[in-house]
Design an enzyme around this catalytic site. Structure first.
Site, short mmCIF file in Angstrom:
data_model
loop_
_atom_site.label_atom_id
_atom_site.label_comp_id
_atom_site.label_asym_id
_atom_site.label_seq_id
_atom_site.Cartn_x
_atom_site.Cartn_y
_atom_site.Cartn_z
N ARG A 1 42.94 49.91 30.95
CA ARG A 1 41.66 49.72 30.25
C ARG A 1 40.56 50.61 30.85
O ARG A 1 40.43 50.72 32.07
CB ARG A 1 41.19 48.27 30.35
CG ARG A 1 39.76 48.11 29.80
CD ARG A 1 39.29 46.71 29.62
NE ARG A 1 39.66 45.83 30.70
CZ ARG A 1 39.80 44.52 30.56
NH1 ARG A 1 39.57 43.94 29.41
NH2 ARG A 1 40.15 43.77 31.58
N ARG B 1 43.48 36.64 38.29
CA ARG B 1 42.82 36.24 37.03
C ARG B 1 43.82 35.56 36.09
O ARG B 1 43.49 34.58 35.43
CB ARG B 1 42.20 37.47 36.34
CG ARG B 1 40.91 37.92 37.02
CD ARG B 1 40.51 39.32 36.63
NE ARG B 1 40.31 39.50 35.20
CZ ARG B 1 40.38 40.67 34.58
NH1 ARG B 1 40.67 41.77 35.25
NH2 ARG B 1 40.16 40.74 33.29
N LYS C 1 40.46 40.04 23.27
CA LYS C 1 39.27 39.30 22.79
C LYS C 1 38.07 40.23 22.63
O LYS C 1 37.36 40.20 21.63
CB LYS C 1 38.88 38.18 23.78
CG LYS C 1 39.95 37.18 24.10
CD LYS C 1 39.48 36.14 25.10
CE LYS C 1 39.06 36.68 26.44
NZ LYS C 1 40.15 37.26 27.26
N ARG D 1 35.86 28.36 29.14
CA ARG D 1 37.11 28.66 29.85
C ARG D 1 37.61 27.50 30.68
O ARG D 1 38.67 27.60 31.30
CB ARG D 1 36.85 29.78 30.86
CG ARG D 1 37.17 31.13 30.35
CD ARG D 1 36.90 32.12 31.45
NE ARG D 1 36.24 33.23 30.83
CZ ARG D 1 36.63 34.48 30.95
NH1 ARG D 1 37.64 34.80 31.69
NH2 ARG D 1 36.00 35.43 30.34
N ARG E 1 37.12 48.91 35.27
CA ARG E 1 36.41 47.74 35.80
C ARG E 1 36.91 47.42 37.20
O ARG E 1 38.09 47.52 37.48
CB ARG E 1 36.65 46.53 34.88
CG ARG E 1 35.56 46.33 33.86
CD ARG E 1 35.91 45.32 32.81
NE ARG E 1 36.43 44.05 33.30
CZ ARG E 1 36.75 43.03 32.51
NH1 ARG E 1 36.58 43.12 31.21
NH2 ARG E 1 37.24 41.92 33.00
#
Ligand code: AP5
Length: 217
Positions: free
Chosen positions: A127, A174, A13, A88, A163
């Site tokens: 990431r 998550r 996203k 969400r 992160r």
């Protein structure tokens, strides 16, 4: 244009928002980025959000809705925006519908990024995010020098970090929370006349091209 990008953590996203915002001159509104900025700035919202984010849980609806309600009424949102990571939950979707109806600004497209969840942990664990420009990348794409040139077109090199919530145990939580609370709201949008599912399990360029086709179609 008001676009909603839906999809599990790591589905792309943020990556697609960063590309499409430039192509279509839209604002990219990521609630995750807003919270990370608030935490960094030490604001009251950041203090409320941090513990939830560290655990991989959702920040309470009232906090997120208040943040977005205020943000999308700012003048720079007049020409359109991409909502990345909002809504969400069912209450967030209902609050957004009510606000946009009040503002007489309909949702233009809802894009759902579809990918097998087994593919996500590799993407998320690799990431890296640039602390200078916010650019999202993957360890497999970092140049041998360790830095990208032309970081966000500023005269500065990228400074890439992982992160906090990309640690394996938080990622697992998550994904669980996404499955419980966000997967059901896809049904909320499925009947929207401009709801599209995009195959997110292909190169980022191919994903962009599929998104552009539905936006231009
Ligand atoms: P947030 O920051 O929004 O995280 P998320 O939804 O979990 O999504 P991600 O940022 O992990 O993934 P993405 O889909 O953007 O993937 P990306 O493009 O980076 O939210 C963080 C937290 O904030 C939440 O857990 C919650 O606590 C809180 N929060 C935020 N919004 C909230 C809300 N509305 N309500 C309540 N709480 C909220 O890509 C991932 C990796 O894959 C990158 O390395 C990238 O380079 C790579 N990649 C991307 N596309 C491709 C591709 N096509 N092929 C191969 N690799 C790819």
């Amino acid at each position: 244009m008001i676009l909603i990008f839906l999809g599990p953590p790591g589905s792309g996203k943020g990556t697609q928002s960063q590309i499409i915002q430039h192509k279509l001159k839209l604002l990219h509104l990521s609630t995750g980025d807003m919270f990370r900025k608030a935490i960094q700035d030490g604001t009251a919202v950041g203090k409320q959000a941090q513990a939830y984010m560290d655990r991989g849980e959702y920040v309470p609806d009232e906090v997120v809705v208040a943040l977005i309600e205020e943000r999308i009424q700012e003048p720079d949102c007049k020409n359109g925006f991409i909502l990345d990571g909002f809504p969400r939950t069912a209450p967030q979707a209902e609050a957004l519908d009510a606000l946009l109806a009040k503002l007489k600004r309909p949702i233009t497209h809802v894009i759902s990024f579809v990918i097998d969840h087994a593919k996500l942990s590799g993407r998320i664990s690799g990431r890296r995010v640039c602390t200078v420009c916010g650019r999202v990348t993957h360890v497999s794409e970092i140049p041998a020098s360790g830095k990208f040139e032309n970081c966000s077109n500023q005269n500065s090199d990228c400074e890439l970090i992982q992160r906090e919530d990309d640690q394996a145990e938080v990622v697992e939580k998550r994904l669980e929370v996404y499955q419980e609370q966000t997967a059901p709201i896809i049904e909320h949008y499925r009947n929207h006349s401009k709801f599209f599912e995009i195959n997110a399990d292909q190169s980022a360029n191919d994903v962009t091209s599929d998104v552009m086709k539905v936006l231009e179609g």
